[in-house]
Design a protein around this motif. Structure first.
Motif, mmCIF file in Angstrom:
data_model
loop_
_atom_site.group_PDB
_atom_site.id
_atom_site.type_symbol
_atom_site.label_atom_id
_atom_site.label_comp_id
_atom_site.label_asym_id
_atom_site.label_seq_id
_atom_site.Cartn_x
_atom_site.Cartn_y
_atom_site.Cartn_z
ATOM 1 N N ALA A 1 0.879 -0.941 0.455
ATOM 2 C CA ALA A 1 0.286 0.165 -0.005
ATOM 3 C C ALA A 1 0.628 0.815 -0.275
ATOM 4 O O ALA A 1 0.898 1.726 -0.648
ATOM 5 C CB ALA A 1 -0.749 -0.067 1.207
ATOM 6 N N ASP A 2 1.476 1.371 0.670
ATOM 7 C CA ASP A 2 2.349 2.619 0.850
ATOM 8 C C ASP A 2 3.834 2.249 -0.818
ATOM 9 O O ASP A 2 3.470 3.887 -1.126
ATOM 10 C CB ASP A 2 3.792 2.318 1.850
ATOM 11 N N THR B 1 0.967 4.266 -2.980
ATOM 12 C CA THR B 1 0.363 5.458 -2.609
ATOM 13 C C THR B 1 1.982 6.040 -2.548
ATOM 14 O O THR B 1 1.736 7.423 -2.395
ATOM 15 C CB THR B 1 -0.632 5.018 -1.859
ATOM 16 N N THR C 1 2.311 8.308 0.405
ATOM 17 C CA THR C 1 1.704 9.828 0.712
ATOM 18 C C THR C 1 0.852 9.623 1.888
ATOM 19 O O THR C 1 0.192 10.104 2.461
ATOM 20 C CB THR C 1 0.731 10.114 -0.434
ATOM 21 N N HIS C 2 0.399 8.119 2.268
ATOM 22 C CA HIS C 2 -0.419 7.603 3.483
ATOM 23 C C HIS C 2 -0.198 7.360 4.790
ATOM 24 O O HIS C 2 -0.227 5.922 4.715
ATOM 25 C CB HIS C 2 -2.016 6.890 3.124
ATOM 26 N N ASP C 3 1.656 6.880 4.626
ATOM 27 C CA ASP C 3 1.900 5.753 5.311
ATOM 28 C C ASP C 3 2.027 6.038 6.903
ATOM 29 O O ASP C 3 1.334 4.772 7.300
ATOM 30 C CB ASP C 3 3.751 6.571 5.310
ATOM 31 N N ALA C 4 1.723 7.291 7.173
ATOM 32 C CA ALA C 4 0.982 6.912 8.665
ATOM 33 C C ALA C 4 -0.649 6.808 9.187
ATOM 34 O O ALA C 4 -1.012 5.324 9.823
ATOM 35 C CB ALA C 4 0.435 8.657 9.593
ATOM 36 N N GLN C 5 -2.008 7.020 8.184
ATOM 37 C CA GLN C 5 -2.747 5.647 8.196
ATOM 38 C C GLN C 5 -2.715 4.116 7.712
ATOM 39 O O GLN C 5 -3.072 3.244 8.284
ATOM 40 C CB GLN C 5 -3.553 6.575 7.074
ATOM 41 N N ILE C 6 -1.309 4.083 6.746
ATOM 42 C CA ILE C 6 -1.621 2.795 6.719
ATOM 43 C C ILE C 6 -0.754 2.007 8.043
ATOM 44 O O ILE C 6 -1.864 0.530 8.604
ATOM 45 C CB ILE C 6 -0.555 2.652 5.291
ATOM 46 N N ASP C 7 0.533 1.995 8.378
ATOM 47 C CA ASP C 7 0.481 1.564 9.122
ATOM 48 C C ASP C 7 0.142 1.397 10.623
ATOM 49 O O ASP C 7 -0.623 0.711 11.346
ATOM 50 C CB ASP C 7 2.031 2.603 10.361
ATOM 51 N N LYS C 8 -1.099 3.185 11.286
ATOM 52 C CA LYS C 8 -2.398 2.588 11.847
ATOM 53 C C LYS C 8 -3.839 1.284 11.273
ATOM 54 O O LYS C 8 -3.103 1.043 12.230
ATOM 55 C CB LYS C 8 -2.762 4.141 11.891
#
Length: 58
Positions: free
Chosen positions: A32-33, A36, A39-46
């Motif tokens: 996913a990282d 994308t 750009t959405h690293d924090a949301q993906i990790d969460k």
């Protein structure tokens, strides 16, 4: 069919199952990282951490 679900649950709650699920979630997060561009690293990790808390050793 219920027996299969019980076996899957037992596997995911084992040490080996925890390792396999962690590896799968890590690969999915990395994919996913990559898709994308990070750009959405924090949301993906969460999301990955949330799933990890629900899957595996209880």
């Amino acid at each position: 069919m219920a027996g299969l679900a019980d076996k899957a649950k037992d596997f995911l709650n084992s040490d080996k199952g925890e390792t396999v699920s962690d590896q799968g979630l890590e690969k999915a997060g990395d994919f996913a990282d990559q898709r994308t561009g990070g750009t959405h690293d924090a949301q993906i990790d969460k999301g990955r951490d949330l799933l990890d808390g629900k899957i595996g050793d209880q």
